[in-house]
Design an enzyme around this catalytic site. Structure first.
Site, PDB file in Angstrom:
ATOM      1  N   HIS A  17       0.846  -1.202   0.000  1.00 25.00           N
ATOM      2  CA  HIS A  17       0.000   0.000   0.000  1.00 25.00           C
ATOM      3  C   HIS A  17       0.882   1.253   0.000  1.00 25.00           C
ATOM      4  CE1 HIS A  17      -3.003  -2.705   2.320  1.00 25.00           C
ATOM      5  NE2 HIS A  17      -3.550  -2.503   1.150  1.00 25.00           N
ATOM      6  N   LYS A  41     -16.148  -7.414   4.558  1.00 23.22           N
ATOM      7  CA  LYS A  41     -15.123  -8.401   4.935  1.00 23.22           C
ATOM      8  C   LYS A  41     -15.407  -8.869   6.353  1.00 23.22           C
ATOM      9  CE  LYS A  41     -11.315  -6.943   2.077  1.00 23.22           C
ATOM     10  NZ  LYS A  41     -10.025  -6.281   2.014  1.00 23.22           N
ATOM     11  N   ARG A  91      -2.052  -5.561  -8.501  1.00 19.84           N
ATOM     12  CA  ARG A  91      -0.851  -6.339  -8.227  1.00 19.84           C
ATOM     13  C   ARG A  91      -0.646  -7.459  -9.223  1.00 19.84           C
ATOM     14  NH1 ARG A  91      -2.957  -7.872  -2.619  1.00 19.84           N
ATOM     15  NH2 ARG A  91      -4.805  -7.611  -3.912  1.00 19.84           N
ATOM     16  N   SER A 129      -3.014  -7.795   2.957  1.00 18.36           N
ATOM     17  CA  SER A 129      -3.166  -7.702   4.412  1.00 18.36           C
ATOM     18  C   SER A 129      -3.474  -9.082   5.004  1.00 18.36           C
ATOM     19  CB  SER A 129      -4.281  -6.712   4.755  1.00 18.36           C
ATOM     20  OG  SER A 129      -3.959  -5.452   4.246  1.00 18.36           O
TER      21      SER A 129
HETATM   22  N1  COA Z   1      -0.117  -3.928  -1.853  1.00 14.82           N
HETATM   23  C1  COA Z   1      -0.482  -4.897  -1.024  1.00 14.82           C
HETATM   24  N2  COA Z   1      -1.749  -5.264  -0.830  1.00 14.82           N
HETATM   25  C2  COA Z   1      -2.690  -4.601  -1.512  1.00 14.82           C
HETATM   26  C3  COA Z   1      -2.386  -3.566  -2.386  1.00 14.82           C
HETATM   27  C4  COA Z   1      -1.028  -3.236  -2.551  1.00 14.82           C
HETATM   28  N3  COA Z   1      -0.619  -2.275  -3.367  1.00 14.82           N
HETATM   29  N4  COA Z   1      -3.538  -3.110  -2.918  1.00 14.82           N
HETATM   30  C5  COA Z   1      -4.517  -3.852  -2.398  1.00 14.82           C
HETATM   31  N5  COA Z   1      -4.018  -4.747  -1.545  1.00 14.82           N
HETATM   32  C6  COA Z   1      -4.748  -5.785  -0.827  1.00 14.82           C
HETATM   33  C7  COA Z   1      -5.275  -5.380   0.470  1.00 14.82           C
HETATM   34  O1  COA Z   1      -4.347  -5.618   1.488  1.00 14.82           O
HETATM   35  C8  COA Z   1      -6.482  -6.249   0.607  1.00 14.82           C
HETATM   36  O2  COA Z   1      -6.083  -7.512   1.066  1.00 14.82           O
HETATM   37  P1  COA Z   1      -7.036  -8.403   1.974  1.00 14.82           P
HETATM   38  O3  COA Z   1      -8.244  -8.701   1.106  1.00 14.82           O
HETATM   39  O4  COA Z   1      -6.167  -9.541   2.246  1.00 14.82           O
HETATM   40  O5  COA Z   1      -7.402  -7.584   3.163  1.00 14.82           O
HETATM   41  C9  COA Z   1      -6.973  -6.402  -0.798  1.00 14.82           C
HETATM   42  O6  COA Z   1      -5.885  -6.133  -1.611  1.00 14.82           O
HETATM   43  C10 COA Z   1      -8.052  -5.460  -1.209  1.00 14.82           C
HETATM   44  O7  COA Z   1      -8.326  -4.576  -0.178  1.00 14.82           O
HETATM   45  P2  COA Z   1      -8.430  -3.023  -0.249  1.00 14.82           P
HETATM   46  O8  COA Z   1      -7.469  -2.435  -1.213  1.00 14.82           O
HETATM   47  O9  COA Z   1      -8.398  -2.541   1.151  1.00 14.82           O
HETATM   48  O10 COA Z   1      -9.802  -2.809  -0.870  1.00 14.82           O
HETATM   49  P3  COA Z   1     -11.133  -3.486  -0.462  1.00 14.82           P
HETATM   50  O11 COA Z   1     -11.375  -4.622  -1.355  1.00 14.82           O
HETATM   51  O12 COA Z   1     -11.164  -3.748   1.003  1.00 14.82           O
HETATM   52  O13 COA Z   1     -12.139  -2.340  -0.881  1.00 14.82           O
HETATM   53  C11 COA Z   1     -13.056  -0.155  -0.839  1.00 14.82           C
HETATM   54  C12 COA Z   1     -12.240  -1.216  -0.135  1.00 14.82           C
HETATM   55  C13 COA Z   1     -12.989   1.002   0.115  1.00 14.82           C
HETATM   56  C14 COA Z   1     -12.432   0.260  -2.139  1.00 14.82           C
HETATM   57  C15 COA Z   1     -14.497  -0.628  -1.136  1.00 14.82           C
HETATM   58  O14 COA Z   1     -14.940  -1.467  -0.093  1.00 14.82           O
HETATM   59  C16 COA Z   1     -15.457   0.564  -1.234  1.00 14.82           C
HETATM   60  O15 COA Z   1     -15.435   1.291  -2.201  1.00 14.82           O
HETATM   61  N6  COA Z   1     -16.283   0.768  -0.176  1.00 14.82           N
HETATM   62  C17 COA Z   1     -17.230   1.902  -0.091  1.00 14.82           C
HETATM   63  C18 COA Z   1     -18.660   1.486  -0.461  1.00 14.82           C
HETATM   64  C19 COA Z   1     -18.822   1.529  -1.962  1.00 14.82           C
HETATM   65  O16 COA Z   1     -18.759   2.567  -2.607  1.00 14.82           O
HETATM   66  N7  COA Z   1     -19.058   0.342  -2.530  1.00 14.82           N
HETATM   67  C20 COA Z   1     -19.253   0.202  -3.959  1.00 14.82           C
HETATM   68  C21 COA Z   1     -17.940   0.042  -4.666  1.00 14.82           C
HETATM   69  S1  COA Z   1     -18.239  -0.391  -6.349  1.00 14.82           S
END
Ligand code: COA
Length: 161
Positions: A17, A41, A91, A129
């Site tokens: 991140h 989640k 990724r 994560s």
């Molecule tokens: N390096 C390492 N890990 C990464 C990464 C990077 N560059 N980019 C993403 N990840 C990982 C995260 O650690 C996470 O891993 P996990 O699933 O093991 O926890 C995974 O990829 C994705 O997580 P994250 O990037 O936190 O996104 P998310 O899938 O939890 O989504 C939001 C979060 C905020 C984008 C999404 O829930 C959201 O938009 N919520 C608001 C409500 C909404 O508008 N919903 C409609 C969306 S269409």
């Protein structure tokens, strides 16, 4: 001012991140890290305040980065912060399908907001994560994958379990 939003659940923030945060903050005037407080989640390991503190600590040396908690649609959060750009990290090919659907849904919700994908450094493409939490849980070494502060917090959490 050209602002971008980098959203996520950050449970916890990893060096992957942070790699994206460094890249994005170098091309935008301000980068707002949008820490989502409610996701579908299952149980998060860290509370929202703990996740916020870890993000603040990890980004304290980057002056144009701000951490904000949100609990709304991402596009509404972006609008509220006068940002037209959502940054997402890609990724591996496996991320693509989920990210594709999410960016199209966000576009349907608000066509004026653009999702911009960035690739982290290749040394972080295999981490997430969840993987970091699982490896630490079984006492594996994740020191190279998370900031020092997060590493200490992970150790405390796992010892307390
Ligand atoms: N390096 C390492 N890990 C990464 C990464 C990077 N560059 N980019 C993403 N990840 C990982 C995260 O650690 C996470 O891993 P996990 O699933 O093991 O926890 C995974 O990829 C994705 O997580 P994250 O990037 O936190 O996104 P998310 O899938 O939890 O989504 C939001 C979060 C905020 C984008 C999404 O829930 C959201 O938009 N919520 C608001 C409500 C909404 O508008 N919903 C409609 C969306 S269409």
């Amino acid at each position: 001012m050209n602002k971008a939003i980098y959203p996520g659940s950050f449970d916890p923030v990893t060096n992957g991140h942070l790699d994206i945060i460094a890249r994005a903050s170098s091309i935008f005037d301000q980068l707002i890290i949008g820490l989502v407080s409610e996701t579908n989640k299952k149980n998060s390991l860290f509370s929202i305040t703990e996740r916020e503190n870890m993000l603040i600590e990890a980004t304290k040396s980057i002056p144009n980065v701000k951490v904000k908690i949100f609990n709304s649609l991402l596009v509404d959060f972006a609008k509220k912060n006068n940002s037209k750009t959502i940054i997402r990290g890609l990724r591996a090919f496996s991320d693509y399908e989920y990210e594709f659907k999410m960016s199209l849904m966000n576009r349907n919700l608000d066509d004026s907001i653009v999702t911009l994908f960035m690739m982290p450094h290749q040394s972080y493409t295999h981490i997430s994560s969840s993987i970091v939490k699982e490896v630490s849980f079984f006492n594996g070494d994740v020191e190279n994958y998370v900031p020092k502060y997060v590493y200490e917090k992970l150790k405390e959490k796992i010892e307390a379990k």
